[in-house]
Design an enzyme around this catalytic site. Structure first.
Site, short mmCIF file in Angstrom:
data_model
loop_
_atom_site.label_atom_id
_atom_site.label_comp_id
_atom_site.label_asym_id
_atom_site.label_seq_id
_atom_site.Cartn_x
_atom_site.Cartn_y
_atom_site.Cartn_z
N THR A 30 0.83 -1.21 0.00
CA THR A 30 0.00 0.00 0.00
C THR A 30 0.87 1.26 0.00
O THR A 30 0.71 2.15 -0.85
CB THR A 30 -0.92 0.00 1.25
OG1 THR A 30 -1.72 -1.17 1.22
CG2 THR A 30 -1.83 1.22 1.26
N VAL A 31 1.79 1.36 0.95
CA VAL A 31 2.59 2.58 1.07
C VAL A 31 3.67 2.64 -0.02
O VAL A 31 3.94 3.70 -0.58
CB VAL A 31 3.22 2.69 2.49
CG1 VAL A 31 4.04 3.98 2.62
CG2 VAL A 31 2.12 2.65 3.56
N GLY B 14 1.34 8.95 10.56
CA GLY B 14 1.05 8.91 9.12
C GLY B 14 1.45 10.22 8.48
O GLY B 14 2.61 10.63 8.53
N GLY C 248 -7.02 0.13 3.42
CA GLY C 248 -5.56 0.20 3.48
C GLY C 248 -5.02 0.88 4.72
O GLY C 248 -3.88 1.34 4.73
N GLU D 144 -2.48 -2.61 9.58
CA GLU D 144 -1.23 -3.32 9.34
C GLU D 144 -1.55 -4.66 8.66
O GLU D 144 -2.70 -5.14 8.71
CB GLU D 144 -0.52 -3.60 10.66
CG GLU D 144 -0.15 -2.36 11.45
CD GLU D 144 0.82 -1.46 10.70
OE1 GLU D 144 1.92 -1.91 10.36
OE2 GLU D 144 0.46 -0.31 10.42
N ASP E 271 0.47 -0.93 17.98
CA ASP E 271 0.93 0.03 16.97
C ASP E 271 1.01 1.44 17.58
O ASP E 271 2.01 2.14 17.41
CB ASP E 271 -0.04 0.01 15.78
CG ASP E 271 0.36 0.98 14.69
OD1 ASP E 271 1.25 0.63 13.89
OD2 ASP E 271 -0.19 2.09 14.64
N LYS F 43 4.34 3.94 18.52
CA LYS F 43 4.42 5.34 18.09
C LYS F 43 4.72 6.25 19.28
O LYS F 43 5.51 7.20 19.16
CB LYS F 43 3.13 5.74 17.39
CG LYS F 43 2.97 5.06 16.03
CD LYS F 43 1.57 5.21 15.48
CE LYS F 43 1.47 4.61 14.07
NZ LYS F 43 0.10 4.47 13.60
N1 HSE Z 1 -1.94 0.74 10.79
C1 HSE Z 1 -1.48 2.07 11.05
C2 HSE Z 1 -2.64 2.90 11.54
C3 HSE Z 1 -0.90 2.65 9.80
O1 HSE Z 1 -3.79 2.46 11.38
O2 HSE Z 1 -2.44 3.96 12.14
C4 HSE Z 1 -0.24 3.98 9.97
O3 HSE Z 1 0.81 3.93 10.88
#
Ligand code: HSE
Length: 381
Positions: free
Chosen positions: A10-11, A116, A169, A172, A183, A187
């Site tokens: 995706t990225v 992001g 999208g 993860e 996640d 961060k």
């Molecule tokens: N899976 C992560 C989210 C992607 O939903 O924030 C971006 O870091």
């Protein structure tokens, strides 16, 4: 500057497309694992990239700690600048990669790994130079924000909301990292390391949204609350605090206006006061835009986000006390300091007296280990 891309998911596709349109950046080869998606200028052996003197920088968007760490180390040893969107990699190996990058005169930047498209880490890294960062955090996971919003506004159930987030999208490859809070935890680890030179790596607490139900969301609505998954961090004596948990916010709180895949990242500077940044926290182009932003930073001479002396510490989550909402089997309510309780059959919805973040998380872990099904959220943020 010619940029090789590692990964074409995706990225990766977004990064490649943006590189093709950029002024001072040029798309180079794309490393794709054997048997994986096709890609322009596709190579399947990292050595082809490392040995190519025309490649100045490597953008890694594969995810996962291995083989990404191996690839990152090899790229930095070859003197290539290295940028990544990979939270798991930087949380696990960022200290080592920062040292390796500095030894080799190469850049190591990862703003796409937190927020992001929201330029949170760059702002923090600048603010800490002139101000003291008192606290930081916010909504840092787009998938869970999308799900909580869809459950509330569109009355989707948990499974439907997760499927939509995957289709769009945001999630993860293994969405358990999103819904478990891991996640967002990674961060906040990175944000603490940028702001305080301390990467909390032990004693972290994270509660995700895996046990929330449509009935919980309906109950919150009836009481005038909106649920959001928040990450929190700040100084805690010689260490830092760092945790993730659902929070119930009174209608009208700024976080309630954060919809879909958006993030709201904030910090409080001693002099600046609260600063809030909002934008899309997940998805192809928002995340790719952050990768491109890091590459532009290299062109302007900014090479690092971690200071030389950034080190791992154990997090301290004992200081902060909060009131919690807990939905659990009625027979177990006695395990909590109950302020008020609403009985609903065999289930009870408890509001606790103030307790520390660690006391709440540890109690929930103990009750779950004994087989209890429960959901908890801090009240009021
Ligand atoms: N899976 C992560 C989210 C992607 O939903 O924030 C971006 O870091």
């Amino acid at each position: 500057m010619r940029v090789a891309v590692l990964g074409f998911g995706t990225v990766g596709v977004g990064v490649y497309e943006m590189l093709q349109q950029a002024q001072e950046l040029e798309a180079g080869p794309v490393l794709v694992r054997p048997g994986k998606a096709d890609a322009p200028f596709k190579v399947t052996d990292l050595e082809q990239i490392l040995a190519d003197p025309r490649v100045d920088a490597v953008a890694e968007v594969m995810g996962g700690v291995e083989p990404a760490y191996q690839y990152a180390s090899a790229a930095l040893r070859a003197g290539k600048h290295f940028v990544t969107s990979n939270k798991a990699l930087v949380a696990a190996r960022g200290i080592e990669l920062n040292a390796l990058a500095r030894e080799n005169g190469a850049a190591f930047l990862f703003s796409a790994a937190c927020g992001g498209g929201v330029p949170f880490l760059h702002n923090l890294s600048l603010a800490r130079e002139s101000d003291e960062i008192l606290s930081l955090g916010g909504i840092l996971n787009g998938t869970t924000n999308y799900m909580l919003d869809a459950m509330q506004r569109l009355s989707l159930d948990y499974g439907e909301a997760l499927q939509d987030a995957q289709r769009l999208g945001y999630a993860e490859a293994d969405p358990s990292a999103d819904v478990s809070g891991m996640d967002a935890l990674r961060k906040i680890m990175l944000a603490c390391a940028v702001a305080y030179d301390k990467l909390p790596s032990d004693g972290l607490l994270n509660e995700g949204i895996e046990s929330i139900t449509a009935a919980d969301v309906a109950h919150f609505r009836s009481k005038g609350y909106t649920c959001r998954l928040l990450a929190r961090g700040g100084r805690a004596g010689e260490s830092v605090s760092a945790w993730v948990e659902p929070v119930l916010l009174r209608d009208g709180a700024p976080e309630c206006a954060v919809l879909e895949n958006y993030n709201m990242a904030s910090y409080e500077g001693k002099c600046s006061g609260p600063i809030v940044l909002m934008g899309q926290g997940a998805g192809r182009y928002p995340t790719a835009s952050a990768v491109l932003r890091d590459l532009s930073c290299i062109l302007h001479g900014k090479l690092y986000m971690f200071q030389v002396d950034c080190r791992r510490v154990a997090a301290d989550n004992n200081c902060k006390e909060q009131i919690y909402y807990v939905r659990l089997p009625a027979a177990l309510a006695g395990d909590l300091p109950v302020e008020s309780a609403e009985l609903d059959g065999d289930t009870v919805r408890v509001v606790t007296r103030p307790i520390s973040v660690s006391q709440m998380h540890v109690t929930a872990q103990r009750l779950r280990a004994a087989g209890a099904s429960l959901f908890f959220a801090a009240i009021g943020g």
